[in-house]
Write a protein that holds these residues in place. Sequence first.
Motif, PDB file in Angstrom:
ATOM      1  N   GLY A 172       0.824  -1.199   0.000  1.00 43.46           N
ATOM      2  CA  GLY A 172       0.000   0.000   0.000  1.00 43.46           C
ATOM      3  C   GLY A 172       0.858   1.249   0.000  1.00 43.46           C
ATOM      4  N   CYS A 173       1.816   1.323  -0.930  1.00 37.72           N
ATOM      5  CA  CYS A 173       2.716   2.480  -1.004  1.00 37.72           C
ATOM      6  C   CYS A 173       1.937   3.709  -1.452  1.00 37.72           C
ATOM      7  CB  CYS A 173       3.852   2.190  -1.986  1.00 37.72           C
ATOM      8  SG  CYS A 173       4.985   3.580  -2.217  1.00 37.72           S
ATOM      9  N   ILE A 174       2.075   4.799  -0.714  1.00 40.17           N
ATOM     10  CA  ILE A 174       1.314   6.009  -1.022  1.00 40.17           C
ATOM     11  C   ILE A 174       1.785   6.666  -2.322  1.00 40.17           C
ATOM     12  CG2 ILE A 174       0.566   6.460   1.331  1.00 40.17           C
ATOM     13  CD1 ILE A 174       3.445   8.453  -0.112  1.00 40.17           C
ATOM     14  N   LYS A 175       2.923   6.226  -2.861  1.00 37.67           N
ATOM     15  CA  LYS A 175       3.426   6.772  -4.116  1.00 37.67           C
ATOM     16  C   LYS A 175       2.929   5.991  -5.334  1.00 37.67           C
ATOM     17  CE  LYS A 175       7.642   8.389  -1.817  1.00 37.67           C
ATOM     18  NZ  LYS A 175       9.129   8.276  -1.754  1.00 37.67           N
ATOM     19  N   GLY A 176       2.164   4.924  -5.096  1.00 32.49           N
ATOM     20  CA  GLY A 176       1.651   4.109  -6.184  1.00 32.49           C
ATOM     21  C   GLY A 176       0.530   4.810  -6.948  1.00 32.49           C
ATOM     22  N   GLY A 177       0.350   4.421  -8.221  1.00 36.51           N
ATOM     23  CA  GLY A 177      -0.681   5.004  -9.055  1.00 36.51           C
ATOM     24  C   GLY A 177      -1.983   4.221  -9.003  1.00 36.51           C
ATOM     25  N   ARG A 194      -8.368   0.110   4.637  1.00 32.64           N
ATOM     26  CA  ARG A 194      -7.863   0.946   5.734  1.00 32.64           C
ATOM     27  C   ARG A 194      -7.343   2.279   5.204  1.00 32.64           C
ATOM     28  NH1 ARG A 194      -3.332  -0.707  10.359  1.00 32.64           N
ATOM     29  NH2 ARG A 194      -3.562   1.231  11.579  1.00 32.64           N
ATOM     30  N   MET A 195      -6.623   2.244   4.071  1.00 39.26           N
ATOM     31  CA  MET A 195      -6.126   3.488   3.494  1.00 39.26           C
ATOM     32  C   MET A 195      -7.280   4.362   3.014  1.00 39.26           C
ATOM     33  SD  MET A 195      -3.411   5.302   2.918  1.00 39.26           S
ATOM     34  CE  MET A 195      -1.989   4.185   2.889  1.00 39.26           C
ATOM     35  N   ALA A 196      -8.309   3.738   2.429  1.00 38.35           N
ATOM     36  CA  ALA A 196      -9.469   4.499   1.959  1.00 38.35           C
ATOM     37  C   ALA A 196     -10.152   5.234   3.119  1.00 38.35           C
ATOM     38  CB  ALA A 196     -10.455   3.568   1.264  1.00 38.35           C
ATOM     39  N   LYS A 197     -10.248   4.586   4.260  1.00 34.83           N
ATOM     40  CA  LYS A 197     -10.886   5.203   5.421  1.00 34.83           C
ATOM     41  C   LYS A 197     -10.027   6.334   5.979  1.00 34.83           C
ATOM     42  CE  LYS A 197     -13.465   1.054   6.760  1.00 34.83           C
ATOM     43  NZ  LYS A 197     -13.589  -0.056   7.744  1.00 34.83           N
ATOM     44  N   ILE A 198      -8.704   6.150   5.986  1.00 29.82           N
ATOM     45  CA  ILE A 198      -7.815   7.204   6.481  1.00 29.82           C
ATOM     46  C   ILE A 198      -7.875   8.425   5.572  1.00 29.82           C
ATOM     47  CG2 ILE A 198      -5.383   7.825   6.791  1.00 29.82           C
ATOM     48  CD1 ILE A 198      -4.900   5.089   7.927  1.00 29.82           C
ATOM     49  N   GLU A 199      -7.955   8.187   4.257  1.00 27.34           N
ATOM     50  CA  GLU A 199      -8.078   9.305   3.321  1.00 27.34           C
ATOM     51  C   GLU A 199      -9.274  10.184   3.676  1.00 27.34           C
ATOM     52  OE1 GLU A 199      -6.252   7.723  -0.932  1.00 27.34           O
ATOM     53  OE2 GLU A 199      -8.415   7.725  -0.590  1.00 27.34           O
ATOM     54  N   ARG A 200     -10.410   9.563   3.878  1.00 25.08           N
ATOM     55  CA  ARG A 200     -11.618  10.319   4.192  1.00 25.08           C
ATOM     56  C   ARG A 200     -11.503  11.017   5.553  1.00 25.08           C
ATOM     57  NH1 ARG A 200     -14.444  11.676  -0.231  1.00 25.08           N
ATOM     58  NH2 ARG A 200     -14.870   9.855  -1.552  1.00 25.08           N
ATOM     59  N   LYS A 201     -10.826  10.375   6.467  1.00 24.60           N
ATOM     60  CA  LYS A 201     -10.681  10.935   7.814  1.00 24.60           C
ATOM     61  C   LYS A 201      -9.882  12.226   7.803  1.00 24.60           C
ATOM     62  CE  LYS A 201      -9.052   9.640  12.450  1.00 24.60           C
ATOM     63  NZ  LYS A 201      -8.429   8.553  13.255  1.00 24.60           N
ATOM     64  N   ILE A 202      -8.818  12.263   6.968  1.00 25.67           N
ATOM     65  CA  ILE A 202      -7.978  13.464   6.951  1.00 25.67           C
ATOM     66  C   ILE A 202      -8.292  14.379   5.771  1.00 25.67           C
ATOM     67  CG2 ILE A 202      -6.124  12.238   8.148  1.00 25.67           C
ATOM     68  CD1 ILE A 202      -4.581  12.141   5.551  1.00 25.67           C
ATOM     69  N   GLY A 203      -9.159  13.922   4.861  1.00 27.31           N
ATOM     70  CA  GLY A 203      -9.583  14.759   3.747  1.00 27.31           C
ATOM     71  C   GLY A 203      -8.574  14.909   2.635  1.00 27.31           C
ATOM     72  N   HIS A 204      -7.729  13.913   2.450  1.00 24.15           N
ATOM     73  CA  HIS A 204      -6.718  13.975   1.383  1.00 24.15           C
ATOM     74  C   HIS A 204      -6.481  12.572   0.855  1.00 24.15           C
ATOM     75  CE1 HIS A 204      -3.299  15.424  -0.900  1.00 24.15           C
ATOM     76  NE2 HIS A 204      -2.547  14.474  -0.380  1.00 24.15           N
ATOM     77  N   SER A 205      -6.257  12.451  -0.468  1.00 22.73           N
ATOM     78  CA  SER A 205      -6.052  11.139  -1.084  1.00 22.73           C
ATOM     79  C   SER A 205      -4.606  10.948  -1.508  1.00 22.73           C
ATOM     80  CB  SER A 205      -6.964  10.992  -2.310  1.00 22.73           C
ATOM     81  OG  SER A 205      -6.695   9.776  -2.990  1.00 22.73           O
ATOM     82  N   CYS A 206      -4.193   9.684  -1.603  1.00 18.57           N
ATOM     83  CA  CYS A 206      -2.849   9.388  -2.107  1.00 18.57           C
ATOM     84  C   CYS A 206      -2.810   9.452  -3.630  1.00 18.57           C
ATOM     85  CB  CYS A 206      -2.372   8.026  -1.608  1.00 18.57           C
ATOM     86  SG  CYS A 206      -3.413   6.635  -2.043  1.00 18.57           S
ATOM     87  N   LEU A 207      -3.959   9.537  -4.285  1.00 17.81           N
ATOM     88  CA  LEU A 207      -4.051   9.681  -5.736  1.00 17.81           C
ATOM     89  C   LEU A 207      -4.465  11.107  -6.106  1.00 17.81           C
ATOM     90  CD1 LEU A 207      -5.990   6.383  -6.596  1.00 17.81           C
ATOM     91  CD2 LEU A 207      -3.522   6.775  -6.797  1.00 17.81           C
ATOM     92  N   LYS A 208      -4.107  11.521  -7.307  1.00 21.18           N
ATOM     93  CA  LYS A 208      -4.479  12.859  -7.761  1.00 21.18           C
ATOM     94  C   LYS A 208      -5.942  12.923  -8.182  1.00 21.18           C
ATOM     95  CE  LYS A 208       0.114  14.062  -9.558  1.00 21.18           C
ATOM     96  NZ  LYS A 208       0.883  14.451 -10.773  1.00 21.18           N
ATOM     97  N   GLN A 209      -6.410  11.863  -8.849  1.00 15.61           N
ATOM     98  CA  GLN A 209      -7.720  11.929  -9.495  1.00 15.61           C
ATOM     99  C   GLN A 209      -8.875  11.543  -8.592  1.00 15.61           C
ATOM    100  OE1 GLN A 209      -5.017  10.306 -10.461  1.00 15.61           O
ATOM    101  NE2 GLN A 209      -4.691  10.381 -12.681  1.00 15.61           N
ATOM    102  N   TYR A 210      -8.667  10.590  -7.692  1.00 14.26           N
ATOM    103  CA  TYR A 210      -9.769  10.012  -6.927  1.00 14.26           C
ATOM    104  C   TYR A 210      -9.366   9.775  -5.476  1.00 14.26           C
ATOM    105  CZ  TYR A 210     -11.225   8.462 -11.650  1.00 14.26           C
ATOM    106  OH  TYR A 210     -11.552   8.395 -12.978  1.00 14.26           O
ATOM    107  N   PHE A 211     -10.370   9.744  -4.608  1.00 15.70           N
ATOM    108  CA  PHE A 211     -10.210   9.055  -3.336  1.00 15.70           C
ATOM    109  C   PHE A 211     -10.289   7.568  -3.653  1.00 15.70           C
ATOM    110  CE2 PHE A 211     -11.310  13.168  -1.614  1.00 15.70           C
ATOM    111  CZ  PHE A 211     -10.625  13.211  -0.409  1.00 15.70           C
ATOM    112  N   LEU A 212      -9.647   6.747  -2.844  1.00 20.32           N
ATOM    113  CA  LEU A 212      -9.609   5.315  -3.133  1.00 20.32           C
ATOM    114  C   LEU A 212     -10.998   4.690  -3.200  1.00 20.32           C
ATOM    115  CD1 LEU A 212      -6.534   4.039  -1.078  1.00 20.32           C
ATOM    116  CD2 LEU A 212      -6.715   4.370  -3.550  1.00 20.32           C
TER     117      LEU A 212
END
Length: 241
Positions: A172-177, A194-212
């Motif tokens: 689950g590398c945050i630099k992955g596409g 788990r990463m998808a839930k953390i994204e929503r919790k902090i309001g930022h995604s590891c991807l440019k285009q989408y939340f997971l």
Amino acid sequence: MAEKVAWFSCGATSVVACKLGLKKYPDLQILYIETGSHHQDNLRFLHDCEKWYGKEIKILRSAYKDVFDVIERTRFIHSAHYAPCTNKLKTDVRLQYEYEHDIDTYIWGFEKGAKEEARAERMCQRYPKYNHEFPLIKANLNKPACMALLAQAGIELPQMYKMGYHNNNCIGCIKGGMGYWNRIRKDFPEVFDRMAKIERKIGHSCLKQYFLDELPLDAGRDEKNIEPQCSIFCGLINFED
């Protein structure tokens, strides 16, 4: 006496670089930073490499438990030029080791190729106080060649490589596409969720285009597996005296 150090990452290139470094420097210190987010098969692979080296690999750890711990505590995933998990789990650990030890030489596992050679040049410029050596670049070895050399040595590749991932880094590398994260969704659904839930919790995604949790199932590239492939330079490698 000043130390000569090689950083072992459980990646094919770093393994071969450490082996070549040991041939030149028998007293070479081999260090591995455990992030808490690697595949469990990495420990088996590390011990197999210790047997090949005839030398113990020293394991270092951050005070953070894993990538998720860093993100939750910093409330930040990454920006274009900064990833807190890299800094907290790896860079800070390396800097602490440098502070506590007298080091004069580093052995790096950068492979032959324009991108990695540019990284090597930047490393020399950024840390001029150390002597930096790049045995794979010198020997004209890339990742497929290193994987082939490990197979010849009878060392089974780590599970992440066998599953088709190009790098044996954190799951689950945050630099992955997008293609990478769709593969994680399939292979490691608990990590994806788990990463998808953390994204929503902090309001930022590891991807440019989408939340997971919005990522289309067909988004991104499904990269081909890297296959071990010996080059003409493999036959020039002699790991023994």
